[in-house]
Scaffold this active site. Structure first.
Site: not given
Ligand SMILES: NC(=O)c1ccc[n+]([C@@H]2O[C@H](COP(=O)([O-])OP(=O)(O)OC[C@H]3O[C@@H](n4cnc5c(N)ncnc54)[C@H](O)[C@@H]3O)[C@@H](O)[C@H]2O)c1
Ligand SMILES: O=c1ccn([C@@H]2O[C@H](COP(=O)(O)OP(=O)(O)O[C@H]3O[C@H](CO)[C@@H](O)[C@H](O)[C@H]3O)[C@@H](O)[C@H]2O)c(=O)[nH]1
Length: 463
Positions: A205, A254, A259, A261, A321, A329
């Site tokens: 959400a 955009g 996360c 999308q 991004f 990504r």
């Molecule tokens: N990137 C972000 O900003 C962000 C923020 C909040 C939540 N999330 C969520 O957190 C999760 C992880 O995201 P991320 O960006 O760190 O992903 P990522 O792809 O950067 O890292 C995931 C890692 O897990 C490893 N992996 C997969 N299966 C495994 C296993 N069984 N044992 C050990 N390692 C294993 C992969 O090799 C990879 O290195 C996702 O669900 C994502 O939606 C991401």
């Molecule tokens: O006013 C705004 C704010 C952001 N963006 C764009 O939106 C995307 C996402 O930005 P941001 O949210 O700062 O980055 P993320 O690292 O993807 O973080 C989001 O996704 C994470 C993974 O779930 C969450 O933990 C965070 O709370 C949430 O903000 C980027 O392309 C930004 O350029 C805009 O176009 N306009």
């Protein structure tokens, strides 16, 4: 329940930084981040970390080898830990049931199976990945069905900013143990606990609401361009209402990132499965509007360049991004670049942090092109913005890196083909100053006096 050892499965964007901070803030806890990828773990153990995040290098340097370890020895990590974070990737499914929308939980499942196979003592298992509602039940089912005698598991959902636990008393102890870890640096009043399903849904959400704000302001950016209003002024006025607030109202090319999308698509799929088509359609529109915004911007670039970019040199400034990350990504720059490449453009790309191989990967992988060699020939990656723009017909600014604001645009103008175009997809440049230099400038959500589009010069086109 005292936590002495933490293991994290998944050394990615979440697992690596989260555990580094835990190690920094909790010197009495030993934190081991495990990944099945040898390359990733080697990078975490090297001087050049696999991800760029401001301040991360210092934290890792301070803790690595003391109470922070990066390892491929998953068995040892699991066996020794009191608490295990599952922080593996949960990408959108690219095949089968739920293709293009549902989260693929195969890595979550494999992590749960590994824990079940290897654990020989009680564990708190914390779902840190973003998952659909009720994913904790899947983990629980796998663990329960494969538990070794005498081993007990408590499953918690802790997506990013929520700490949460199951309702029964052992579960409550596990919740308290995880809260205790965070209380090393986060005030207790800021740690929320709730039931697993609410926690899982809150994460989806929160991201859906944030993305919705961006799509809302982006939808109005199109209205501004059509009417002469300025979207920044509209955002400033609307954001002054304290019920709305000023954050996340920046109109852009955009939203991107791993996360937004993915999580909205996941929510849409959930709604469809729950037979809530109206709710699914409502959230689908947030994604569709984002696609529209990327398409609209790119179409504007092509139309302004006399409807042909074939063999034209176009400089792409920024490929990540958003600024301050090397993460590409779902970066809007990928869509813009692919479309221009399809139209025959020659792209000269510069980003301060994205690795060269990563740009090639994003533009030549099998999902985006069937002609990787042709595409490769039409891309050149540069070390500086100045070398990327030399001889270019147009600059397309895709990421809001601060250094782009400091560029010497007079020098750039002199080095470019004329007429020289700038398309500012992030609204960060001084447009009046650019126009005074001689550039044709277009941006998001504002019609400029010397836009240089075909329509601005009196002919038709441009929706
Ligand atoms: N990137 C972000 O900003 C962000 C923020 C909040 C939540 N999330 C969520 O957190 C999760 C992880 O995201 P991320 O960006 O760190 O992903 P990522 O792809 O950067 O890292 C995931 C890692 O897990 C490893 N992996 C997969 N299966 C495994 C296993 N069984 N044992 C050990 N390692 C294993 C992969 O090799 C990879 O290195 C996702 O669900 C994502 O939606 C991401
Ligand atoms: O006013 C705004 C704010 C952001 N963006 C764009 O939106 C995307 C996402 O930005 P941001 O949210 O700062 O980055 P993320 O690292 O993807 O973080 C989001 O996704 C994470 C993974 O779930 C969450 O933990 C965070 O709370 C949430 O903000 C980027 O392309 C930004 O350029 C805009 O176009 N306009």
């Amino acid at each position: 329940m005292v936590i002495e050892k933490i293991c994290c499965l998944g050394a990615g964007y979440v697992g690596g930084p989260t555990c580094s901070v835990i190690a920094l803030k909790c010197p009495n806890i030993t934190v081991t981040v495990c990944d099945k990828s040898v390359e990733r773990i080697n990078q975490w153990n090297s001087e050049k970390l696999p991800i760029y995040e401001p301040g991360l290098d210092e934290v890792v340097k301070k803790c690595r080898g003391k109470n922070l370890f990066f390892s491929t020895d998953i068995a040892k990590g699991i066996q020794e830990a009191d608490l295990i974070f599952i922080s593996v990737n949960t990408p959108t499914k690219t095949f089968g049931n739920g293709k293009g929308r549902a989260a693929d939980l195969k890595y979550i499942e494999s992590a749960a199976r590994m824990i079940a196979d290897l654990a020989t003592s009680n564990k708190i298992v914390v779902e840190k990945s973003t998952v659909p509602v009720k994913a904790a039940e899947i983990i629980m089912k796998i663990l329960r069905a494969n538990t070794k005698p005498g081993v007990e598991y408590q499953i918690l959902s802790n997506p990013e900013f929520l700490a949460e636990g199951t309702a029964h008393s052992r579960g409550q102890k596990a919740v308290q143990a995880l809260c205790w870890v965070y209380e090393h640096w986060i005030p207790a009043k800021n740690i929320l606990t709730t039931n697993t399903w609410s926690s899982e849904l809150s994460k989806l959400a929160a991201n859906a609401f944030l993305a919705q704000r961006i799509s809302s302001i982006n939808s109005l950016s199109a209205v501004c361009e059509a009417t002469g209003a300025d979207v920044s002024e509209v955002a400033r006025a609307v954001g002054r209402d304290s019920r709305i607030g000023p954050k996340f109202l920046e109109a852009s090319i955009g939203f991107g990132g791993s996360c937004f999308q993915k999580d909205i698509l996941n929510l849409i799929y959930l709604c469809e499965c729950l037979n809530l088509p109206e709710v699914a359609a409502y959230w689908q529109q947030v994604v569709s509007l984002n696609d529209y915004q990327k398409t609209r911007f790119t179409r504007k670039v092509i139309e302004s360049l006399f409807n042909t970019v074939s063999d034209k040199k176009i400089a792409i400034l920024g490929f990540s991004f958003k600024k301050n990350t090397g993460d590409t990504r779902e970066s809007p720059a990928i869509y813009v670049s692919n479309t221009l490449l399809d139209e025959g453009a020659k792209l000269h790309i510069y980003d301060p942090k994205v690795e060269v191989d990563q740009i090639y990967y994003e533009l030549t992988n099998a999902y985006v092109t069937s002609e990787p060699e042709r595409v490769r020939k039409n891309i050149q990656i540069h070390d500086t913005a100045y070398s990327a723009v030399t001889g270019a017909h147009a600059i397309v600014l895709c990421t809001e890196w601060d250094e782009f604001k400091e560029l010497d645009f007079k020098k750039i103008y002199d080095a470019m083909m004329k007429p020289a175009y700038i398309f500012d997809g992030r609204k960060i440049l001084d447009h009046e100053a650019l126009i005074n230099i001689g550039f044709h400038v277009q941006t998001i959500g504002k019609r400029l006096s010397r836009a240089g589009s075909i329509r601005a010069q009196g002919s038709q086109t441009m929706p």
